[in-house]
Each structure stands twice: as structure tokens, then as C-alpha cells.
Motif scaffolding. Structure first.
Motif, mmCIF file in Angstrom:
data_model
loop_
_atom_site.group_PDB
_atom_site.id
_atom_site.type_symbol
_atom_site.label_atom_id
_atom_site.label_comp_id
_atom_site.label_asym_id
_atom_site.label_seq_id
_atom_site.Cartn_x
_atom_site.Cartn_y
_atom_site.Cartn_z
ATOM 1 N N SER A 206 77.293 -41.421 18.232
ATOM 2 C CA SER A 206 77.240 -42.475 17.208
ATOM 3 C C SER A 206 78.613 -43.096 17.006
ATOM 4 N N ALA A 207 79.645 -42.241 16.989
ATOM 5 C CA ALA A 207 81.009 -42.737 16.775
ATOM 6 C C ALA A 207 81.465 -43.611 17.947
ATOM 7 N N PHE A 208 81.188 -43.169 19.180
ATOM 8 C CA PHE A 208 81.582 -43.949 20.349
ATOM 9 C C PHE A 208 80.854 -45.287 20.402
ATOM 10 N N LEU A 209 79.588 -45.290 19.999
ATOM 11 C CA LEU A 209 78.829 -46.541 20.009
ATOM 12 C C LEU A 209 79.354 -47.515 18.965
ATOM 13 N N ALA A 210 79.928 -46.973 17.888
ATOM 14 C CA ALA A 210 80.492 -47.838 16.851
ATOM 15 C C ALA A 210 81.851 -48.381 17.279
ATOM 16 N N ASP A 211 82.697 -47.490 17.847
ATOM 17 C CA ASP A 211 84.047 -47.896 18.237
ATOM 18 C C ASP A 211 84.621 -46.819 19.157
ATOM 19 N N MET A 212 85.239 -47.208 20.266
ATOM 20 C CA MET A 212 85.746 -46.250 21.236
ATOM 21 C C MET A 212 86.822 -45.349 20.622
ATOM 22 N N ARG A 213 87.717 -45.939 19.849
ATOM 23 C CA ARG A 213 88.786 -45.148 19.236
ATOM 24 C C ARG A 213 88.224 -44.164 18.213
ATOM 25 N N LEU A 214 87.232 -44.602 17.458
ATOM 26 C CA LEU A 214 86.585 -43.717 16.492
ATOM 27 C C LEU A 214 85.907 -42.551 17.212
ATOM 28 N N GLY A 215 85.339 -42.804 18.391
ATOM 29 C CA GLY A 215 84.705 -41.742 19.170
ATOM 30 C C GLY A 215 85.695 -40.677 19.591
ATOM 31 N N VAL A 216 86.893 -41.109 20.030
ATOM 32 C CA VAL A 216 87.932 -40.151 20.437
ATOM 33 C C VAL A 216 88.367 -39.306 19.246
ATOM 34 N N ILE A 217 88.593 -39.958 18.103
ATOM 35 C CA ILE A 217 89.016 -39.237 16.901
ATOM 36 C C ILE A 217 87.942 -38.242 16.467
ATOM 37 N N THR A 218 86.682 -38.663 16.530
ATOM 38 C CA THR A 218 85.579 -37.783 16.140
ATOM 39 C C THR A 218 85.472 -36.587 17.073
ATOM 40 N N SER A 219 85.656 -36.816 18.373
ATOM 41 C CA SER A 219 85.617 -35.714 19.340
ATOM 42 C C SER A 219 86.703 -34.690 19.039
ATOM 43 N N LEU A 220 87.904 -35.161 18.747
ATOM 44 C CA LEU A 220 89.001 -34.256 18.412
ATOM 45 C C LEU A 220 88.733 -33.509 17.110
ATOM 46 N N ALA A 221 88.138 -34.206 16.135
ATOM 47 C CA ALA A 221 87.820 -33.570 14.860
ATOM 48 C C ALA A 221 86.771 -32.474 15.037
ATOM 49 N N VAL A 222 85.745 -32.766 15.853
ATOM 50 C CA VAL A 222 84.703 -31.764 16.121
ATOM 51 C C VAL A 222 85.313 -30.562 16.830
ATOM 52 N N LEU A 223 86.160 -30.811 17.836
ATOM 53 C CA LEU A 223 86.821 -29.716 18.551
ATOM 54 C C LEU A 223 87.601 -28.837 17.571
ATOM 55 N N ALA A 224 88.353 -29.475 16.665
ATOM 56 C CA ALA A 224 89.196 -28.725 15.723
ATOM 57 C C ALA A 224 88.371 -27.867 14.779
ATOM 58 N N HIS A 225 87.308 -28.452 14.205
ATOM 59 C CA HIS A 225 86.586 -27.666 13.203
ATOM 60 C C HIS A 225 85.592 -26.686 13.822
ATOM 61 N N GLU A 226 85.342 -26.790 15.149
ATOM 62 C CA GLU A 226 84.477 -25.807 15.802
ATOM 63 C C GLU A 226 85.219 -24.529 16.164
ATOM 64 N N VAL A 227 86.539 -24.601 16.361
ATOM 65 C CA VAL A 227 87.302 -23.429 16.809
ATOM 66 C C VAL A 227 87.146 -22.230 15.874
ATOM 67 N N PRO A 228 87.333 -22.381 14.547
ATOM 68 C CA PRO A 228 87.234 -21.191 13.679
ATOM 69 C C PRO A 228 85.886 -20.485 13.757
ATOM 70 N N HIS A 229 84.774 -21.241 13.722
ATOM 71 C CA HIS A 229 83.493 -20.536 13.739
ATOM 72 C C HIS A 229 83.111 -20.057 15.140
ATOM 73 N N HIS A 230 83.683 -20.673 16.188
ATOM 74 C CA HIS A 230 83.475 -20.125 17.533
ATOM 75 C C HIS A 230 84.189 -18.785 17.687
#
Length: 270
Positions: A146-170
Motif C-alpha cells: 500500500s505504501a509503495f503504491l502511494a509513493d515510492m519513498r514512503l514504501g522504502v520508509i515503511t519497509s525499514l519501519a517494519v524491519l525495525a519493529h519486527e526484530v524484537p518480537h522475532h
């Protein structure tokens, strides 16, 4: 081009977060097993109660339907746990190894009842974690698409945010899977495979993003139910044993550290 970017972003977030968590988890697990169980319990509960559930209930979905989904998820993972325990019991109680297993069982009982349950072979709870991870990863993939379809830069930021907040629970997932798997490598492969579902969610989201948006809250609740179940039914009972004051304080501190870690990383990611 957009689809390729979505695939790269979802793989980086879904699998990259698992490998980053593995570097941290297995290094600490070898020396601080009980502490890591406390950290895992805190991280899983914080992910569910302070990240997934609030995000689900902030949507337009009805609270009654979401709570029903949460209850259904808890019952489903309870039954899944029962099936896994039955399967392990069925395997160990048939065939030529039966007498050895009974002798080993008697040996353990003859030397006291104070041993932790995880010392007696693979534990249950693994499938619940993997199922919850897969559902959560699928939802993350849709969010990234959804983020990439809205804006390429927003997609990159969202991917990094997901990566960051997934590490602790992984980290918590890997600790649980290490106790339900034969080796650390097997645990890493299982969680990595669940992480690849992020890419599947990204591809599906690319084609069906508008239709799937309404179901995202239910994905979040389904994932949270697995984390709550594993934390309360599998990890916390392992920690509920008589300890000295110093060890009890340490156990509680690591539990709170897991909660704090997820809370901090989630706030920074947002």
C-alpha cells in the motif's frame, strides 16, 4: 518497477528482520536461556497488546467482531497445541523406542521433579508462533505494498519501519522455536520461511490492495492471538517456579526489558 520494489522491500523487511534477530537472539540464548525466555514473553505480549491490537481497534472494524476473532484465535491455537502434543506423544509411544522412552521418563522422575520442562525434548507452541508470524507477515506485506503504491519513498520508509519493529518480537519467536526445534538452524529456517510470507502479502496487496484493506484489522488480531497464547500458555508457565529473591528480580527485569524493547522500537519506527 513498482512490483519489483515491493518484492525487495517485503523480503528485506520479512526475512532481513529474522536474520538480524537471529544474530542477537542466539548469541544471548547460549548464555542466558532463562533470561531470554522472560525477554521473549515480554516481547510477544508487548507486540500483541501495544502494537497489533491497538492498530486493529483503531480501524473501522467493530469491536465485537475483533474480540470474537481474538477469542477464536486463542481457541484455535489451544487446539493446535493439543494436536502437536498428541502428535509428539503418539510418535514417542510407538515403535522400538518405547521402552527407552519409558525408562528415560522413569529416570527423570527418580531424580526429582524440579527440572524445567524444556529439558525433556521439543516443546509445544512452535506451530502457534509460526502461524501467527505468517499471518502477521502477510499483513505487513499488504501494508508495504500500500505504501509503495502511494509513493515510492514512503514504501522504502515503511519497509525499514517494519524491519525495525519486527526484530524484537522475532527474537522472542526464535527463542520459542529453539525450544521446539532440534537445532538453532532449524528454528531460523522455520521463522525465515514465515518471514517470506511478507513477500506473498506484498504481491497479493499489489493486485488487491483496495479489497484487502478492510481485512487488515482481522489479520492483526489473528496474529496477536497467537503471540498472547504462546506467551501465557507456554513461556510464562516455564517462568513460574520458586526462585530466590535475586533470580526473581532478574526474571521480572528481563520480562519488562522485552516489553520496553518492543515499545521503544515501535515508537521510533512510527
Amino acid at each position: 518497477m513498482t512490483l519489483l520494489a515491493i518484492l525487495m522491500g517485503t523480503v528485506a523487511a520479512g526475512v532481513g528482520s529474522v536474520w538480524l534477530a537471529a544474530l542477537m537472539a542466539f548469541a544471548m540464548l547460549a548464555r542466558f536461556t532463562q533470561h531470554m525466555l522472560s525477554l521473549a514473553a515480554g516481547a510477544l505480549m508487548a507486540t500483541a497488546f501495544m502494537h497489533l491490537l491497538p492498530e486493529a481497534f483503531e480501524s473501522e472494524a467493530g469491536a465485537h467482531e475483533l474480540f470474537a476473532m481474538l477469542l477464536g484465535g486463542l481457541v484455535f491455537f489451544f487446539l493446535l497445541d493439543k494436536a502437536e502434543l498428541w502428535h509428539h506423544g503418539h510418535e514417542h509411544n510407538h515403535g522400538p523406542a518405547q521402552e527407552g522412552a519409558l525408562a528415560d521418563h522413569a529416570h527423570h522422575h527418580g531424580h526429582g521433579h524440579g527440572h524445567a520442562h524444556h529439558d525433556h525434548g521439543p516443546r509445544s507452541g512452535g506451530w502457534a508462533v509460526l502461524a501467527g508470524d505468517s499471518v502477521h507477515a502477510f499483513g505487513d506485506g499488504i501494508l508495504i505494498a500500500s505504501a509503495f503504491l502511494a509513493d515510492m519513498r514512503l514504501g522504502v520508509i515503511t519497509s525499514l519501519a517494519v524491519l525495525a519493529h519486527e526484530v524484537p518480537h522475532h527474537i522472542g519467536d526464535l527463542v520459542v522455536l529453539r525450544h521446539t526445534s532440534r537445532t538453532s538452524r532449524a528454528a531460523l529456517v522455520k521463522v525465515s520461511m514465515a518471514g517470506t510470507v511478507t513477500a506473498l502479502g506484498g504481491v497479493v496487496g499489489y493486485f488487491l490492495v483496495t479489497q484487502l484493506q478492510d481485512y487488515l484489522p482481522f489479520f492483526l488480531v489473528a496474529a496477536s492471538s497467537s503471540f498472547v497464547y504462546v506467551a501465557l500458555a507456554d513461556l510464562i508457565p516455564q517462568l513460574q517456579k520458586q526462585l530466590g529473591f535475586r533470580d526473581t528480580v532478574s526474571q521480572v527485569a528481563w520480562l519488562l526489558a522485552g516489553i520496553a524493547l518492543v515499545t521503544l522500537v515501535s515508537s521510533l519506527a512510527h
